[in-house]
Motif scaffolding. Structure first.
Motif, PDB file in Angstrom:
ATOM      1  N   PHE A 448       0.801  -1.219   0.000  1.00  0.00           N
ATOM      2  CA  PHE A 448       0.000   0.000   0.000  1.00  0.00           C
ATOM      3  C   PHE A 448       0.836   1.273   0.000  1.00  0.00           C
ATOM      4  O   PHE A 448       0.337   2.348  -0.303  1.00  0.00           O
ATOM      5  N   THR A 449       2.114   1.134   0.330  1.00  0.00           N
ATOM      6  CA  THR A 449       3.075   2.225   0.199  1.00  0.00           C
ATOM      7  C   THR A 449       4.443   1.575   0.120  1.00  0.00           C
ATOM      8  O   THR A 449       4.617   0.444   0.613  1.00  0.00           O
ATOM      9  N   PRO A 450       5.423   2.186  -0.538  1.00  0.00           N
ATOM     10  CA  PRO A 450       6.722   1.513  -0.688  1.00  0.00           C
ATOM     11  C   PRO A 450       7.283   1.002   0.638  1.00  0.00           C
ATOM     12  O   PRO A 450       7.398   1.756   1.607  1.00  0.00           O
ATOM     13  N   GLY A 451       7.602  -0.283   0.667  1.00  0.00           N
ATOM     14  CA  GLY A 451       8.200  -0.882   1.860  1.00  0.00           C
ATOM     15  C   GLY A 451       7.209  -1.472   2.833  1.00  0.00           C
ATOM     16  O   GLY A 451       7.608  -2.157   3.778  1.00  0.00           O
ATOM     17  N   TYR A 452       5.914  -1.244   2.645  1.00  0.00           N
ATOM     18  CA  TYR A 452       4.894  -1.768   3.546  1.00  0.00           C
ATOM     19  C   TYR A 452       3.982  -2.734   2.782  1.00  0.00           C
ATOM     20  O   TYR A 452       3.527  -2.408   1.683  1.00  0.00           O
ATOM     21  N   MET A 453       3.708  -3.871   3.386  1.00  0.00           N
ATOM     22  CA  MET A 453       2.837  -4.846   2.740  1.00  0.00           C
ATOM     23  C   MET A 453       1.898  -5.468   3.762  1.00  0.00           C
ATOM     24  O   MET A 453       2.312  -5.837   4.864  1.00  0.00           O
ATOM     25  N   VAL A 454       0.622  -5.582   3.397  1.00  0.00           N
ATOM     26  CA  VAL A 454      -0.362  -6.271   4.210  1.00  0.00           C
ATOM     27  C   VAL A 454      -0.864  -7.461   3.403  1.00  0.00           C
ATOM     28  O   VAL A 454      -0.990  -7.390   2.170  1.00  0.00           O
ATOM     29  N   SER A 455      -1.122  -8.590   4.057  1.00  0.00           N
ATOM     30  CA  SER A 455      -1.532  -9.801   3.345  1.00  0.00           C
ATOM     31  C   SER A 455      -2.626 -10.515   4.121  1.00  0.00           C
ATOM     32  O   SER A 455      -2.729 -10.407   5.354  1.00  0.00           O
ATOM     33  N   LEU A 456      -3.442 -11.244   3.384  1.00  0.00           N
ATOM     34  CA  LEU A 456      -4.506 -12.048   3.971  1.00  0.00           C
ATOM     35  C   LEU A 456      -4.485 -13.418   3.306  1.00  0.00           C
ATOM     36  O   LEU A 456      -4.503 -13.526   2.075  1.00  0.00           O
ATOM     37  N   THR A 457      -4.446 -14.468   4.130  1.00  0.00           N
ATOM     38  CA  THR A 457      -4.440 -15.843   3.638  1.00  0.00           C
ATOM     39  C   THR A 457      -5.649 -16.580   4.184  1.00  0.00           C
ATOM     40  O   THR A 457      -5.927 -16.528   5.383  1.00  0.00           O
ATOM     41  N   LEU A 458      -6.366 -17.261   3.301  1.00  0.00           N
ATOM     42  CA  LEU A 458      -7.483 -18.115   3.683  1.00  0.00           C
ATOM     43  C   LEU A 458      -7.225 -19.508   3.125  1.00  0.00           C
ATOM     44  O   LEU A 458      -6.748 -19.652   1.992  1.00  0.00           O
ATOM     45  N   ALA A 459      -7.528 -20.530   3.905  1.00  0.00           N
ATOM     46  CA  ALA A 459      -7.243 -21.895   3.460  1.00  0.00           C
ATOM     47  C   ALA A 459      -8.243 -22.875   4.045  1.00  0.00           C
ATOM     48  O   ALA A 459      -8.786 -22.668   5.142  1.00  0.00           O
ATOM     49  N   ARG A 460      -8.468 -23.918   3.306  1.00  0.00           N
ATOM     50  CA  ARG A 460      -9.211 -25.078   3.795  1.00  0.00           C
ATOM     51  C   ARG A 460      -8.327 -26.293   3.520  1.00  0.00           C
ATOM     52  O   ARG A 460      -8.156 -26.710   2.383  1.00  0.00           O
ATOM     53  N   SER A 461      -7.739 -26.832   4.574  1.00  0.00           N
ATOM     54  CA  SER A 461      -6.767 -27.916   4.446  1.00  0.00           C
ATOM     55  C   SER A 461      -7.321 -29.184   5.067  1.00  0.00           C
ATOM     56  O   SER A 461      -7.953 -29.142   6.128  1.00  0.00           O
ATOM     57  N   GLN A 462      -7.044 -30.312   4.421  1.00  0.00           N
ATOM     58  CA  GLN A 462      -7.468 -31.601   4.949  1.00  0.00           C
ATOM     59  C   GLN A 462      -6.270 -32.527   5.104  1.00  0.00           C
ATOM     60  O   GLN A 462      -5.351 -32.513   4.288  1.00  0.00           O
ATOM     61  N   ARG A 463      -6.314 -33.330   6.167  1.00  0.00           N
ATOM     62  CA  ARG A 463      -5.239 -34.282   6.455  1.00  0.00           C
ATOM     63  C   ARG A 463      -5.845 -35.641   6.751  1.00  0.00           C
ATOM     64  O   ARG A 463      -6.800 -35.767   7.518  1.00  0.00           O
ATOM     65  N   ALA A 464      -5.259 -36.669   6.151  1.00  0.00           N
ATOM     66  CA  ALA A 464      -5.684 -38.039   6.437  1.00  0.00           C
ATOM     67  C   ALA A 464      -4.979 -38.526   7.699  1.00  0.00           C
ATOM     68  O   ALA A 464      -3.808 -38.208   7.935  1.00  0.00           O
TER      69      ALA A 464
END
Length: 684
Positions: A448-464
């Protein structure tokens, strides 16, 4: 090759060399690796840290060399969000955001290790820290490449066993020797790479010898069974062309270490329904309050005698066809065995023979979208034979297809991943079980401005579920448990979200993450009953949630002088008022100062580990403690193209008694007391 022979070889080599580390990575100081400038090997697209949207941590260079311990978990402990489930001096696995194996995958250059460490914390991770060039910890979409079960993250071990380039001047090498005070450590490593024309060969060996380590304010001055003897040797060969390489390596590791906290007083314990019956004590109707001291037999300590034989095959080719930028192959075959020896006799033998292979195809940009499609297949034949054969002979096969794609639009970067798995588990005398876990993950980041970053992660993970969770039934004395599996367990599903904010430019930089994991059918070892230090556990499924925060902020006062504040905290509990989950690490808050001036560098670090009083049923809370560590290093002037460094690192300088809540034997095996390590490294 025995460890003492390797130590003598490394020591002799070091005696005629001067020491050092000269890594090609840009650094803000000798002890700090700048993640933003580092190419992340485990990332399918080969991006630098600033380009990977997912959360990533990298440990390389001087910091890795000086922090190295005899086990992988101890080496990584202290990174934001990373702990370990220590088991004396011979074994410890990484714990990431409160999760450990099987929700944390440990890889060697992208290929699964295939040892027995996922089965129990007393089984060592077979990667040798002395031979590592770096360690990467991935979370988010990129980690899906290595399994839907990598919900906690993927730990990738970077080594040089298979050469990927012809050395300049025909050869290069490294040698190191270390001495420690708290456990009389003697450790050494030597590695040589030579090449001519299109071929290169790599020879490396490492050895370690430690005694039982010292512990303060404990029943004994040293912890019985915390010794470690290990040796590792590798021979690798590569063909290297202008557009890629193909190579193979053979690695053999032998290790012998003790099992602290082990006792035979519970061998006769067995379940009556959901209650324990131990030596005539059937206490299914009592209040289960057994929080009293218990004298253990210290006359002899069981040991693990381990041998792992592994073949790795790696290859990579760039621009093989139109529209294909790179094809990469990783494969490994492991023949693993360890005997648990008690009173001179083999009590139980664990074996794991299996393979893991994966191919990744990176396609050229299509409408601005670039990515990797790939496939993976693995098989594990696992057996435990003897007094503690609590898992029947089993075979687990897993096949998967995966996809990772990236799109960049101005200040926005988007990343998504899919993975479909097919897993089959078979065991003698038990029902066959098939699962088809599917995982999907997506991340968006905005500069959003040089040197600054915002992030959003969404996940649906499955494990046996693993073979242990499905089929275990019997006494497991190393963890003082009687384990009962459940072949009816379903896939475990986690819906997660992570919000990240980081600043990468200027005198002040920082990175922080807030995360939440919501589990449907979380598989865990539920304690049904307890007699003294022994527990009856059943692998069960309940809904659960993990919520946490981690981060650090660094300020450069001037070139060569900086200060960092860091910390992490995770809360893990069953939903619906089911209580807290077991062995969740306590919160931490710390500060570190780093300096370098000319040939001198060092740091001083203080960490406060808080009391852990959010505990599961039958658990005991662990008190908080303070940990003070310091490092001082001197770069020896270059002589005849040999770079050198001498360093001394002190840990637990306050000599405090420290109990690790993430450990199965936290109250029986405190962490190491005050320790000084003197190291001498040469790179030429």
């Amino acid at each position: 090759m025995h460890s003492r022979s390797i130590l003598l070889a490394a020591a002799s080599f070091s005696a005629v060399s001067t020491a050092a580390w000269a890594d090609a990575l840009p650094q803000s100081g000798p002890a700090t690796t700048r993640v933003d400038d580092v190419v992340v090997t485990a990332d399918a697209l080969g991006r630098s840290g600033s380009e990977v949207v997912s959360s990533v941590a990298v440990l390389r260079g001087d910091e890795l060399i000086q922090r190295r311990q005899s086990t992988l978990g101890e080496t990584l402990t202290g990174l934001p969000g990373v702990n370990s489930d220590t088991f004396g001096g011979g074994a410890s696995r990484p714990v990431i955001r409160g999760q450990t194996a099987p929700r944390v995958k440990v890889l060697t250059d992208g290929s699964a290790l295939m040892d027995a460490s996922e089965v129990s914390p007393d089984h060592a991770v077979s990667g040798e820290p002395l031979l590592l060039e770096g360690v990467e910890i991935l979370r988010g979409p990129s980690a899906l490449l290595y399994g839907g079960g990598a919900i906690g993250g993927a730990v990738n071990l970077i080594d040089k066993k298979i050469p990927t380039r012809i050395p300049e001047n025909g050869g290069e090498g490294v040698a190191e020797f270390r001495l420690g005070t708290a456990d009389n450590e003697e450790a050494g490593v030597v590695g040589l790479t030579a090449g001519a024309g299109s071929f290169a060969i790599r020879v490396e060996a490492a050895g370690r010898r430690t005694d039982d380590y010292e512990v303060p304010d404990f029943d004994e001055a040293t912890l019985d069974g915390s010794f470690n003897r290990s040796s590792t040797a590798t021979l690798g060969l590569s063909w290297i062309g202008s557009r890629g390489y193909l190579g193979a390596a053979y690695t053999e590791q032998r290790s012998e270490y003790g099992l602290p906290g082990h006792t035979h007083e519970y061998e006769s314990c067995h379940p009556h329904g959901s209650s324990l019956h131990c030596g005539g004590h059937d206490h299914g109707d009592d209040d289960h309050d057994h929080d009293h001291d218990h004298d253990h037999d210290h006359d002899h300590v069981p040991i693990v005698d381990l041998i792992s034989k592994r073949v790795d095959v790696r290859g990579e080719i760039e621009d093989p066809f139109t529209g294909i930028e790179r094809i990469r192959f990783r494969g490994g075959f492991t023949d693993y065995r360890h005997d648990e020896i008690d009173d001179g006799e083999i009590a139980t033998t664990f074996t794991n023979e299996g393979y893991d292979a994966r191919v990744e195809v990176q396609h050229a940009a299509i409408g601005g979208v670039r990515g990797v499609v790939g496939a993976q297949t693995s098989r594990s034949d696992f057996a435990a034979v003897g007094a503690e054969s609590f898992i029947p002979e089993s075979r687990t096969e897993n096949h998967a297809l995966f996809l990772v794609e990236e799109y960049v639009a101005g200040d926005w970067r988007f990343e998504g991943a899919l993975r479909q798995e097919w897993q089959e588990a078979r065991a003698q005398g038990r029902p066959d079980v098939d699962h088809k876990p599917f995982s999907i993950s997506g991340t968006a980041s905005w500069t959003f401005t040089p040197g600054y970053m915002v992030s959003l992660t969404l996940a649906r993970s499955q494990r046996a579920p693993t073979a242990q969770e499905l089929y275990a039934r019997g006494v497991h004395l190393a963890t003082n448990t009687y384990e009962i599996g459940d072949a009816d367990l379903d896939v475990e599903t986690a819906v997660s979200g992570e919000l990240g904010l980081k600043k990468t430019e200027g005198a002040t930089t920082f990175a922080a993450s807030l995360y939440h994991y919501d589990y449907d059918g979380y598989v865990y070892a539920r304690t049904l009953d307890q007699f003294e230090d022994f527990r009856l556990i059943r692998y069960s499924q309940d809904d659960a949630r993990f919520t946490g925060i981690e981060g650090q902020i660094t300020h450069d006062f001037r070139p060569g002088l900086s200060a960092t504040v860091f910390g992490d905290y995770v809360r893990a509990e069953l939903k619906g008022g089911g209580g807290d989950l077991p062995r969740i690490p306590a919160g931490r808050l710390g500060a570190r100062g780093d300096f370098y001036r000319g040939a001198w560098s060092g740091n001083l670090e203080y960490v406060h580990v808080f009391e852990q009083d959010r505990i599961a049923a039958f658990e005991r809370k662990t008190p908080g403690y303070d940990m003070v560590n310091a490092t001082l290093a001197y770069d020896v002037p270059t002589i005849a193209d040999i770079n050198g460094q001498i360093f001394v690192r002190g840990t637990n300088l306050l000599d405090e008694k420290a109990l690790n809540h993430a450990s199965f034997i936290s109250h029986l095996a405190p962490l190491r007391g005050r320790n000084f390590v003197l190291g001498f490294r040469a790179r030429f």
